[in-house]
Scaffold this motif. Structure first.
Motif, PDB file in Angstrom:
ATOM      1  N   UNK B 131     -16.995  22.427  49.446  1.00 19.56           N
ATOM      2  CA  UNK B 131     -15.913  21.697  50.120  1.00 19.56           C
ATOM      3  C   UNK B 131     -14.941  21.021  49.142  1.00 19.56           C
ATOM      4  N   UNK B 132     -15.462  20.536  47.983  1.00 15.90           N
ATOM      5  CA  UNK B 132     -14.575  19.846  47.022  1.00 15.90           C
ATOM      6  C   UNK B 132     -13.490  20.803  46.555  1.00 15.90           C
ATOM      7  N   UNK B 133     -13.912  22.013  46.202  1.00 13.07           N
ATOM      8  CA  UNK B 133     -12.984  23.029  45.718  1.00 13.07           C
ATOM      9  C   UNK B 133     -11.978  23.398  46.827  1.00 13.07           C
ATOM     10  N   UNK B 134     -12.486  23.534  48.047  1.00 11.66           N
ATOM     11  CA  UNK B 134     -11.634  23.841  49.188  1.00 11.66           C
ATOM     12  C   UNK B 134     -10.593  22.751  49.407  1.00 11.66           C
ATOM     13  N   UNK B 135     -11.045  21.478  49.237  1.00  7.63           N
ATOM     14  CA  UNK B 135     -10.122  20.353  49.417  1.00  7.63           C
ATOM     15  C   UNK B 135      -9.005  20.366  48.389  1.00  7.63           C
ATOM     16  N   UNK B 136      -9.344  20.699  47.121  1.00 12.84           N
ATOM     17  CA  UNK B 136      -8.317  20.744  46.073  1.00 12.84           C
ATOM     18  C   UNK B 136      -7.264  21.786  46.456  1.00 12.84           C
ATOM     19  N   UNK B 137      -7.720  22.960  46.927  1.00  8.58           N
ATOM     20  CA  UNK B 137      -6.781  24.022  47.301  1.00  8.58           C
ATOM     21  C   UNK B 137      -5.909  23.574  48.473  1.00  8.58           C
ATOM     22  N   UNK B 138      -6.538  22.929  49.475  1.00  9.51           N
ATOM     23  CA  UNK B 138      -5.762  22.442  50.626  1.00  9.51           C
ATOM     24  C   UNK B 138      -4.715  21.423  50.189  1.00  9.51           C
ATOM     25  N   UNK B 139      -5.111  20.550  49.247  1.00  2.10           N
ATOM     26  CA  UNK B 139      -4.167  19.552  48.715  1.00  2.10           C
ATOM     27  C   UNK B 139      -2.996  20.247  48.027  1.00  2.10           C
TER      28      UNK B 139
END
Lengths: 368, 160
Positions: B131-139
């Motif tokens: 999820x952390x990696x996914x959040x960075x991409x979404x940001x």
């Protein structure tokens, strides 16, 4: 295309057909193992993703999941088999005694009294009855023994499925990517969507089934405990509950299969007991050996599951019409037996997704 | 001439051309090499011939493309006007990662091109697994969209 080419193609087609017919029986068991491995992969995919997220190693996560599942299964089976063995031993001792014959005789005598004349004539004479009962009991135990003797073959299949499951679980996302690699550019995005929808459909169905099976297991255990409080004397309650839950995975027929072990154990435990033989539900309905109580209890559990639990936890998981469900079940059962029934609904769900996507593609073919 | 000895144990970090390209893509900014490698494992490399369509207007959109090599035209098929041309290292279609609206224009390879696709289903998988990696991409996607919105506002103010 000239005639020579046509004949050549036809010959090639026939040859490929013959070769595949010859090879098919050899590949079929492997295919079945792969299907099982794929199903287990779908069940364990989410826990594997979850563990990967927390312990940062997918392989370790997969090993943890499988080791704990195997440990639980072995503990369950081990305890169940040893308990069942003890149960059978006690029962065979009971059967040797004269009490058994007199019990069977009095059971059928009471049945004859309670049934209308035309039906009671169908029940054979007492001597015949005892021999039928004895031989059918022996048959059941012989079947259990032959089942155990095939355990060696089962062990090999289990290990193979386990290996396939580990590989699929660890490499699942890479495997899916390799599958997409074969798609032509034109169908890339649509193909990805179909794969994703199929995945969702299967995992939604399996999760729903597992939840429904667990609820049936818990409700059956509670029900059997309640019956025991009323004097039903059913042992191995937890195991019977779990078996009923697992049997519930097969729609429609499963619930009836789930009743059998409970009825058998109630019979085994209560043979020789006069009170159990003459038991009546609410003092009105005769229910020798609490058989009718058990059947009623399972019907109530089914009703609670079908009307309250499944609609809430599972919802319309596959979205198939009940009539289609029944037809698909019959087809699965005819083709592959109980296994076919188990896989019929998810397979129909997958086919439904594919048909929906094909209709969508057909409508939007100009956009590809 | 090929060397007769090669140290197979020394990993050349930038040997992967996909890794080299995507580390300069705004959607994958602020990611470590290891995280970028995770992304590469999810992407789909595709080869397109000259004049081959990548997607058509109004087709269901599933994700974004990064151009590794070649050239791609984004055009409006109704008026047949070319909206923009992309070269190696450029990316397009990132909006499809977060919404399910159909494509707003068509894309065609104007020369034989190598593209990598990163799709919504890949992003969803990534968000489940990390999820952390996914959040960075979404940001990152949000930042790109914000920037675009700001530019559109500026253009509108200028025209008015």
């Amino acid at each position: 295309m000239n005639y020579v080419q046509k004949i050549y193609k036809l010959l090639l087609f026939v040859l490929v057909g013959i070769v595949s017919l010859e090879i098919l029986p050899l590949i079929l068991p492997i295919m079945a193992m792969l299907i099982f491995a794929f199903l287990f992969t779908t069940i364990f995919l989410q826990p594997a993703d979850y563990l990967e997220r927390h312990i940062k190693s997918r392989a370790l996560g997969v090993i943890l999941i499988l080791v704990s599942t195997i440990a639980l299964t072995i503990t369950f089976l081990g305890t169940f088999i040893s308990n069942l063995g003890f149960q059978i031993k006690t029962f065979t001792k009971k059967i040797q005694k004269e009490e058994f014959s007199s019990n069977v005789e009095s059971l059928f005598a009471s049945m004859k009294n309670n049934l209308p004349d035309f039906l009671s004539n169908l029940i054979p004479e007492s001597e015949k009855l005892i021999s039928i009962a004895k031989s059918s009991m022996i048959n059941i135990f012989q079947n259990i023994l032959s089942l155990l003797s095939s355990a060696g073959n089962l062990l090999f299949i289990t290990i193979m499925i386990l290996i396939f499951t580990i590989i699929l679980l660890v490499e699942y996302h890479d495997f899916k990517r390799s599958l997409v690699w074969f798609l032509p550019n034109k169908y890339l995005e649509v193909g990805l969507r179909v794969i994703y929808n199929i995945e969702q459909q299967i995992s939604k169905y399996l999760r729903g089934q597992i939840l429904a099976a667990s609820s049936v297991a818990i409700l059956s255990i509670i029900g059997l405990f309640t019956l025991n409080q009323l004097g039903a004397n059913v042992t191995l309650v937890v195991f019977i509950g779990i078996i009923a839950g697992l049997a519930n995975l097969i729609p429609m027929v499963g619930p009836f299969i789930g009743m059998i072990p409970a009825i058998m154990i109630a019979l085994m435990n209560n043979v020789g007991s006069e009170i159990a033989l003459n038991h009546q539900i609410l003092g009105v309905l005769p229910s020798p050996f609490y058989i009718l109580d058990i059947i009623l209890m399972f019907i109530i559990v089914q009703q609670i599951d079908n009307n309250f639990i499944t609609p809430i936890v599972v919802g319309d998981s596959v979205g198939l019409h009940p009539m289609v469900v029944m037809l698909v079940l019959l087809l699965g059962g005819t083709l592959l037996g109980p296994l076919g029934m188990l896989f019929a609904i998810p397979a129909a769900g997958v086919i439904k997704v594919i048909i929906n996507e094909m209709i969508f593609l057909n409508k939007n073919s100009h956009l590809l | 001439m090929k060397p007769i000895y090669k140290n197979y144990f020394r990993k050349n970090k930038n040997a992967d051309p996909i890794l080299e390209t995507i580390e300069n893509v705004a959607v994958f900014e602020n990611l470590s090499q290891k995280e970028l490698y995770e992304i590469v494992r999810l992407t789909h490399q595709r080869d397109y011939k000259k004049d081959e369509s990548i997607f058509k207007k109004n087709a269901p959109a599933e994700g974004m493309y990064v151009l590794l090599d070649g050239a791609v035209d984004i055009f409006e098929p109704d008026s047949n006007t070319i909206l923009t041309t992309f070269k190696s290292g450029d990316f397009f279609g990132e909006l499809a990662l977060i919404d399910e609206e159909p494509r707003m224009a068509s894309a065609i390879a104007t020369e034989s091109s190598k593209l990598i696709g990163f799709f919504r289903t890949d992003l969803l998988t990534l968000m489940k697994r990390s999820p952390e990696l996914g959040n960075v991409i979404l940001m990152n996607i949000s930042r790109i969209l914000g920037e675009r919105l700001r530019k559109t506002n500026e253009e509108l103010t200028k025209n008015n």
